[in-house]
Every structure is written in structure tokens, then in C-alpha cells.
Design an enzyme around this catalytic site. Structure first.
Site, PDB file in Angstrom:
ATOM      1  N   GLY A  15     -34.859  62.753 -22.020  1.00 31.04           N
ATOM      2  CA  GLY A  15     -34.329  61.814 -21.043  1.00 31.04           C
ATOM      3  C   GLY A  15     -32.935  62.177 -20.569  1.00 31.04           C
ATOM      4  O   GLY A  15     -32.191  62.893 -21.238  1.00 31.04           O
ATOM      5  N   ARG A  75     -40.206  66.494 -21.051  1.00 37.39           N
ATOM      6  CA  ARG A  75     -40.402  66.172 -22.469  1.00 37.39           C
ATOM      7  C   ARG A  75     -41.422  67.083 -23.157  1.00 37.39           C
ATOM      8  O   ARG A  75     -41.907  66.775 -24.239  1.00 37.39           O
ATOM      9  CB  ARG A  75     -40.823  64.711 -22.619  1.00 37.39           C
ATOM     10  CG  ARG A  75     -39.748  63.730 -22.157  1.00 37.39           C
ATOM     11  CD  ARG A  75     -40.093  62.292 -22.486  1.00 37.39           C
ATOM     12  NE  ARG A  75     -39.061  61.362 -22.037  1.00 37.39           N
ATOM     13  CZ  ARG A  75     -37.963  61.058 -22.710  1.00 37.39           C
ATOM     14  NH1 ARG A  75     -37.751  61.623 -23.893  1.00 37.39           N
ATOM     15  NH2 ARG A  75     -37.088  60.197 -22.237  1.00 37.39           N
ATOM     16  N   ASP A 123     -32.570  64.599 -30.713  1.00 34.01           N
ATOM     17  CA  ASP A 123     -32.958  65.043 -32.051  1.00 34.01           C
ATOM     18  C   ASP A 123     -34.243  65.865 -32.036  1.00 34.01           C
ATOM     19  O   ASP A 123     -34.334  66.922 -32.668  1.00 34.01           O
ATOM     20  CB  ASP A 123     -33.085  63.842 -32.992  1.00 34.01           C
ATOM     21  CG  ASP A 123     -33.979  62.748 -32.449  1.00 34.01           C
ATOM     22  OD1 ASP A 123     -34.935  62.374 -33.130  1.00 34.01           O
ATOM     23  OD2 ASP A 123     -33.733  62.248 -31.333  1.00 34.01           O
ATOM     24  N   ASP A 124     -35.258  65.409 -31.309  1.00 36.31           N
ATOM     25  CA  ASP A 124     -36.514  66.162 -31.254  1.00 36.31           C
ATOM     26  C   ASP A 124     -36.328  67.503 -30.551  1.00 36.31           C
ATOM     27  O   ASP A 124     -36.868  68.533 -30.977  1.00 36.31           O
ATOM     28  CB  ASP A 124     -37.592  65.351 -30.536  1.00 36.31           C
ATOM     29  CG  ASP A 124     -38.123  64.211 -31.394  1.00 36.31           C
ATOM     30  OD1 ASP A 124     -37.938  64.263 -32.623  1.00 36.31           O
ATOM     31  OD2 ASP A 124     -38.701  63.266 -30.839  1.00 36.31           O
ATOM     32  N   LYS A 166     -27.451  65.660 -27.131  1.00 38.24           N
ATOM     33  CA  LYS A 166     -27.550  64.759 -25.991  1.00 38.24           C
ATOM     34  C   LYS A 166     -28.445  63.572 -26.317  1.00 38.24           C
ATOM     35  O   LYS A 166     -29.523  63.747 -26.849  1.00 38.24           O
ATOM     36  CB  LYS A 166     -28.127  65.524 -24.792  1.00 38.24           C
ATOM     37  CG  LYS A 166     -28.411  64.717 -23.538  1.00 38.24           C
ATOM     38  CD  LYS A 166     -29.791  64.137 -23.351  1.00 38.24           C
ATOM     39  CE  LYS A 166     -30.959  64.851 -23.855  1.00 38.24           C
ATOM     40  NZ  LYS A 166     -32.221  64.046 -23.719  1.00 38.24           N
ATOM     41  N   THR A 167     -27.994  62.377 -26.040  1.00 36.05           N
ATOM     42  CA  THR A 167     -28.836  61.172 -25.961  1.00 36.05           C
ATOM     43  C   THR A 167     -27.935  59.963 -25.778  1.00 36.05           C
ATOM     44  O   THR A 167     -26.916  59.837 -26.461  1.00 36.05           O
ATOM     45  CB  THR A 167     -29.738  60.949 -27.191  1.00 36.05           C
ATOM     46  OG1 THR A 167     -30.387  59.673 -27.073  1.00 36.05           O
ATOM     47  CG2 THR A 167     -28.967  60.961 -28.495  1.00 36.05           C
ATOM     48  N   ASP A 224     -28.783  57.120 -26.638  1.00 34.26           N
ATOM     49  CA  ASP A 224     -29.113  56.173 -27.703  1.00 34.26           C
ATOM     50  C   ASP A 224     -28.115  56.195 -28.851  1.00 34.26           C
ATOM     51  O   ASP A 224     -28.069  55.248 -29.646  1.00 34.26           O
ATOM     52  CB  ASP A 224     -30.517  56.456 -28.254  1.00 34.26           C
ATOM     53  CG  ASP A 224     -31.581  56.374 -27.172  1.00 34.26           C
ATOM     54  OD1 ASP A 224     -31.448  55.516 -26.281  1.00 34.26           O
ATOM     55  OD2 ASP A 224     -32.528  57.175 -27.206  1.00 34.26           O
ATOM     56  N   MET A 268     -31.578  49.453 -23.928  1.00 34.14           N
ATOM     57  CA  MET A 268     -32.205  50.708 -24.329  1.00 34.14           C
ATOM     58  C   MET A 268     -31.561  51.225 -25.611  1.00 34.14           C
ATOM     59  O   MET A 268     -30.420  50.869 -25.930  1.00 34.14           O
ATOM     60  CB  MET A 268     -32.063  51.721 -23.188  1.00 34.14           C
ATOM     61  CG  MET A 268     -32.974  52.911 -23.271  1.00 34.14           C
ATOM     62  SD  MET A 268     -32.961  53.889 -21.734  1.00 34.14           S
ATOM     63  CE  MET A 268     -34.359  53.194 -20.866  1.00 34.14           C
ATOM     64  N   ARG A 297     -34.025  52.988 -28.265  1.00 38.01           N
ATOM     65  CA  ARG A 297     -35.093  53.382 -29.191  1.00 38.01           C
ATOM     66  C   ARG A 297     -34.963  52.603 -30.503  1.00 38.01           C
ATOM     67  O   ARG A 297     -34.749  51.395 -30.485  1.00 38.01           O
ATOM     68  CB  ARG A 297     -35.078  54.894 -29.442  1.00 38.01           C
ATOM     69  CG  ARG A 297     -35.392  55.729 -28.211  1.00 38.01           C
ATOM     70  CD  ARG A 297     -35.722  57.154 -28.557  1.00 38.01           C
ATOM     71  NE  ARG A 297     -34.621  57.872 -29.177  1.00 38.01           N
ATOM     72  CZ  ARG A 297     -34.637  59.152 -29.489  1.00 38.01           C
ATOM     73  NH1 ARG A 297     -35.724  59.860 -29.226  1.00 38.01           N
ATOM     74  NH2 ARG A 297     -33.610  59.738 -30.050  1.00 38.01           N
ATOM     75  N   GLU A 299     -33.700  47.427 -28.019  1.00 35.34           N
ATOM     76  CA  GLU A 299     -35.044  47.827 -27.617  1.00 35.34           C
ATOM     77  C   GLU A 299     -36.011  47.956 -28.801  1.00 35.34           C
ATOM     78  O   GLU A 299     -37.165  47.542 -28.736  1.00 35.34           O
ATOM     79  CB  GLU A 299     -34.951  49.175 -26.894  1.00 35.34           C
ATOM     80  CG  GLU A 299     -36.249  49.757 -26.415  1.00 35.34           C
ATOM     81  CD  GLU A 299     -36.037  51.099 -25.729  1.00 35.34           C
ATOM     82  OE1 GLU A 299     -36.526  51.267 -24.608  1.00 35.34           O
ATOM     83  OE2 GLU A 299     -35.372  51.988 -26.308  1.00 35.34           O
ATOM     84  N   GLY A 325     -28.458  53.242 -16.819  1.00 34.97           N
ATOM     85  CA  GLY A 325     -27.350  53.818 -17.580  1.00 34.97           C
ATOM     86  C   GLY A 325     -27.487  55.304 -17.849  1.00 34.97           C
ATOM     87  O   GLY A 325     -26.561  55.929 -18.357  1.00 34.97           O
TER      88      GLY A 325
END
Length: 556
Positions: free
Chosen positions: A78, A142, A172-173, A199-200, A202, A247, A249, A308, A427
Site C-alpha cells: 500500500g 501486492r 513487513d511482508d 514503509k507502512t 500502520d 486504518m 491493520r 481497524e 491518509g
């Protein structure tokens, strides 16, 4: 590229500050840190070529003749504000190392590597994307490179392009995938070295080496502006209860940061729900108690933040989701048979034959709209798509039911006018804050340094982020040190562990000390829009939660 607004054009000219250590990458040499033992010994067999690598810092050395580097870069997962500045930092550092270095961007995520779809990133092209939001320079995706065919295709691509390095910008993935890809290339004798960038939005990619993932700061500031505006509206109209889902996760970092920024009346934290094993009834009771207490004081309005991923932390709902995921797996016939039943009542009757009694009771207590989301909104693996569950609407319905019941008993005399909200995609691609612009620009430079050093399977890291940019520290960390084995989708998998909110750490403890006062008092805080010019403590400030982690100094 689409037309630019005046502010977008103005931001193109912004020059991110760079830590002094990174200003001359051609003169820097890696320095292994001593005394750090490799971790995750049980994973050694999976990573025989990249397991025993040290954490690296950088020191100035004698400038040596350097050859040009040809590097690929991919945006994975994302969007997160600042991605373009990672690419800009990588590009600029490569050119400082050697003017003939080149950067290749893979289009639309890792699938661009598999299918060898790429473009060359030039100065003229990049000039239109500096300090801009989004990932639209090369797009994202993805796709996971995990099958033998995909690994072989990736090897062919990097070999055909003769890449010295590949930079994976992801969460992370994606960075777990980067570690596996680095190991595969090393085993296969491929010269391409792989480096990851954290990067994220979250905030769940963090550990002893990664203080915060990029994009988190900007996203939280965007959400906090929205929440602050809603708080001020609630205080003005004095008749609405706003339930705002955020948001994030599984983790509640965004909800916690936004609560610290804005002081809503109530903020639910998924990790606390899981720790205390709070039932759905208890959570609803907590909200109802707050509404009744405020009604007694003549206040029939307020704001509630809902993370979320909270829905899957509620014990009975978690069990229900687990049973549904198992029951509706594509390899079993139940999913097809359930879809053939057109009436919802027939679907419920069918499930009662296979779900446990406690899960059936949980399912039946949920509003019909949520039941349908649980049964019909599934991913290709048959798993419930938790992010699509409208938790804010679920809470509204259950709270409304309980307030009506209390009103009939004469125990509640207020009015309840709920408004559901969701702060999510808005965001992920906004103009990055100065903090994210500078952080990402530095991360890009560190990634280039790691490739110049000829290492692979490393994560680009920058530490000391609560201090001025001049004091930031650059290091490279083997991704191997961040890996663990977890049960996912019914299988043991190698992953970078998601960082959840630590209930013992300073940010949550500070929040816990303040939140009771926010229930009854309208201590609303309005951060306003992201500021790019002005006092440095406003324009360049890092997330409040990060400041609290590093120091309990007064930040309010």
C-alpha cells in the site's frame, strides 16, 4: 503526470535536510558493529548465506575510485507518503557515488520484476515527483515473489538488466520477501544485492533498529486534522456522536497517535482489548457508560476512535472469524454451497451445522449487515477480510440498542445521534510532512550506501529521529535479525514480526493517564493541516508517540 496545484509546485522546490554523515556517500565506508550475536538461530538453515552478517554503521574514509552502479527499485504494498523521496534520495546518492550510475524503476510493484516491466528514472522525470505524495511515479502492487517460477523470472530480469542492486520499498511482508530474494540471489550466484526500506502508515514495522516506518507521521497528521475538525464540529453542534474508524491493520499505533494529537472522548486500543479479553458486550458497555455519564452533565455529543483491527481482538469474534476462515477455505465445499444459498436465513441455518455453539451465538448477536460482511467479504484464500468489516457501524447499532433499553427503564434520558466515519485511504498518498520528506530522503541515501558496500539482505535504517536532522544516525541492519516464525493462514511462515502497541511503554501509559479526563471534559485539540513553513517545532516535528518513547519530557 496530472496538473499540479500551486502547493504541489511549491513543494517541488523543497530541499530536504540531510544528516551530515550522508552528504558525501562516495567517501563513506561501512563499519561493522562489534559484539552483536546473530539472532533467530532456528532460521539459519533457511538463510545460510545471509544469516551471519553484522549491523553496519558508516564512517568517513579515503575516497577511492568507484564504478557506476545500476540499481532497480520497486514500491511494494500500500501507498505511504514519502515513497517518492526514498527514490529521490536513492537517485541522488547513486549520482554522488558515480555520475554514470543509473536507476531503473519496476512498474506496478513486484509483478514488474517478474514480468520485466520497467522504466529508467531520470533527473527530468524525478523532478516532477520530489516531495510529492503517492506512488504514481512507478506504481505499486501486492504481488509476492514466492513460487519457484517467480524466483526464476526475477533472476532472469535482474540478470538481463545487469543490476548491481535492487531496493524493495515496503512493509513487513515485502521486506520479508526482500530477505528471501536476497538469499535466493546469493545462492544462485546472481550479482544483484537486495536492500529493503521500511514503509507502512500502520506503524507496525518497528523494532530495536527501526524507530518508525515512513509514512506513519504524515498519515497520522492527516487523520488528526480530520479528527480535530470533527471534534470542533461536535463541540459546536452539540448533538452528534462521531464513531471514527482508523486504518492500521492489527495494530493500534494510528489510533493511539491520533488520540495523543486530538484528545477525543474515548479511544479503543485493540491491544488492550486483547490483553483484558474484553467481550463485545463489555466494549459496548464502556461506550454506553461514557454516553450516559456525559448525558448526566448535559452533553449529548462526543467522538470515539475505533482501530481497524479491533474486531478480531474481541475473543468471541476472533473465535468466530477463525472458524469461518477454516470452514470456508477454498479447498472445502462449504464456501461454494454457502454462495448457492441466496437467502441469508438459509446461510445461517447451514452454518449452524458446522460452527461451534459459542460462535453461532456470537454471529446471531451481530447486526445483519455485519453478518453478511463476515460471510461474503472473503479473500481468495477464503479468509474474512477484517478491514472491510464496518466496526464503527457495528458499535453504533449495539450502543443504540442498549441506550434504547436503558431509556425504557428510565435510566437514560439523553439523545443519541451517531455519525459513522472512516479515516483510511485519504491518509496514504498525501503530500508528505517535512519529517517524512527528510526521513525518506535519508533512507534512500542509506540504501545506496549499502549497495555501494556490496552487502545484501539488509534494511536501510535511520535512528535518533527525535533529534534534529543533523544528529540522525545511519545504519544497515540484516533483515535476518528481524525475522521470526509465525503461524499464518494455518502454516508456519517466516515473517518480520508485526509490532503492536506496547501497553507498558511510555506512549500508552501517558495516554492511559490522560484518557479518563477526556471522557467528561471536552479537552479537544485541533492540530490543523500539515505545516510546511514556519517554526521548526511545528514544521519538522516527529510523531508524539515517538517523542514519548524516547523521552517523557513535556511535549504538550
Amino acid at each position: 503526470m496530472a496538473s499540479l496545484s500551486p502547493l504541489q509546485r511549491y513543494r517541488l522546490g523543497y530541499e530536504p535536510k540531510l544528516p551530515p554523515i550522508l552528504e558525501s556517500p562516495s567517501c563513506l565506508v561501512p563499519h561493522p558493529q562489534e559484539g552483536l550475536e546473530a539472532i533467530n538461530q532456528d532460521l539459519r538453515q533457511q538463510f545460510p548465506f545471509t544469516a551471519d552478517q553484522p549491523v553496519l554503521t558508516f564512517q568517513k574514509g579515503e575516497q577511492q575510485p568507484l564504478r557506476p552502479l545500476k540499481v532497480g527499485v520497486v514500491l511494494s504494498g500500500g501507498q505511504a507518503p514519502g515513497g517518492h523521496n526514498v527514490i529521490a534520495g536513492l537517485f541522488d546518492a547513486l549520482k554522488k557515488i558515480h555520475s554514470n550510475s543509473s536507476l531503473i524503476g519496476f512498474c506496478n510493484g513486484p509483478n514488474g520484476i517478474v514480468k520485466n516491466q520497467s522504466i529508467e528514472i531520470t533527473e527530468d522525470l524525478l523532478a516532477l515527483y520530489r516531495n510529492q505524495g503517492g506512488f504514481d511515479l512507478i506504481g505499486s502492487g501486492r504481488t509476492k515473489i514466492e513460487t519457484p517460477e517467480q524466483f526464476e523470472a526475477a533472476e532472469k530480469t535482474v540478470t538481463r538488466l545487469s543490476l548491481d542492486g535492487l531496493v524493495v520499498i515496503g512493509g513487513d511482508d515485502s521486506n520479508t520477501n526482500a530477505a528471501v530474494l536476497a538469499e535466493y540471489f546469493k545462492q544462485s550466484g546472481v550479482k544483484t544485492h537486495v536492500v529493503g526500506v521500511p514503509k507502512t502508515i500502520d506503524g507496525d514495522l518497528k523494532n530495536d533498529y527501526i524507530e518508525v516506518s515512513f509514512g506513519f507521521d504524515t498519515a497520522c497528521k492527516i487523520y488528526s486534522e480530520i479528527i480535530g475538525n470533527i471534534l470542533k464540529d461536535a463541540l459546536s453542534a452539540k448533538k452528534y456522536y462521531h464513531f471514527i474508524k482508523l486504518m492500521g491493520r492489527s495494530a493500534s499505533h494510528i489510533a493511539l497517535e491520533c488520540a495523543l494529537q486530538t484528545h477525543p472522548n474515548l479511544t479503543l486500543i485493540s491491544e488492550e482489548v486483547a490483553d483484558k479479553q474484553l467481550s463485545l458486550k463489555q466494549i459496548v458497555g464502556q461506550i454506553v457508560a461514557m454516553i450516559c455519564s456525559r448525558a448526566d452533565n448535559g452533553c449529548h455529543y462526543g467522538v470515539i476512535l475505533v482501530p481497524e483491527g479491533m474486531i478480531e481482538c474481541i475473543p468471541e469474534v476472533k473465535r468466530l472469524i477463525q472458524e469461518l476462515n477454516h470452514l470456508l477455505a477454498p479447498v472445502l465445499p462449504h464456501a461454494r454451497q454457502l454462495e448457492q444459498l441466496e437467502e441469508h436465513a438459509s446461510q445461517l441455518a447451514y452454518l449452524q451445522k458446522y460452527l461451534s455453539e459459542s460462535s453461532i451465538q456470537c454471529l446471531l448477536t451481530l447486526p445483519g449487515s455485519i453478518q453478511r460482511q463476515l460471510l461474503l467479504d472473503r479473500d481468495p484464500h477464503g479468509n474474512v477480510q477484517v478491514s472491510k468489516i464496518e466496526t464503527e457501524r457495528l458499535l453504533i447499532e449495539l450502543v443504540d440498542q442498549e441506550l434504547r433499553h436503558l431509556k425504557l427503564q428510565g435510566r437514560y434520558k439523553g439523545t443519541f445521534n451517531p455519525q459513522p466515519q472512516f479515516c483510511g485511504y485519504e491518509g496514504r498518498s498525501g503530500l508528505p510532512s517535512n519529517f517524512d520528506c527528510q526521513y525518506c530522503y535519508a533512507l534512500g541515501h542509506v540504501a545506496a550506501l549499502l549497495l555501494k558496500a556490496g552487502v545484501t539482505g539488509y534494511m536501510s535504517c535511520v535512528k535518533n529521529l527525535t533529534q534534529p536532522v543533523s544528529e540522525w544516525e545511519a545504519l544497515g541492519v540484516p533483515i535476518y535479525r528481524m525475522l521470526c516464525r509465525e503461524m499464518r493462514e494455518g502454516k508456519q511462515k517466516t515473517v518480520i514480526q508485526k509490532a503492536l502497541v506496547d501497553l507498558e511503554a511510555a506512549p500508552f501509559q501517558f495516554f492511559a493517564q490522560k484518557r479518563e479526563g477526556w471522557v467528561g471534559e471536552d479537552d479537544y485539540r485541533c492540530p490543523g493541516p500539515i505545516q510546511f513553513e514556519g517554526a521548526i517545532d511545528i514544521t519538522d516535528c516527529c510523531p508524539l508517540s515517538l517523542s514519548l518513547e524516547k523521552s517523557m519530557a513535556r511535549i504538550y
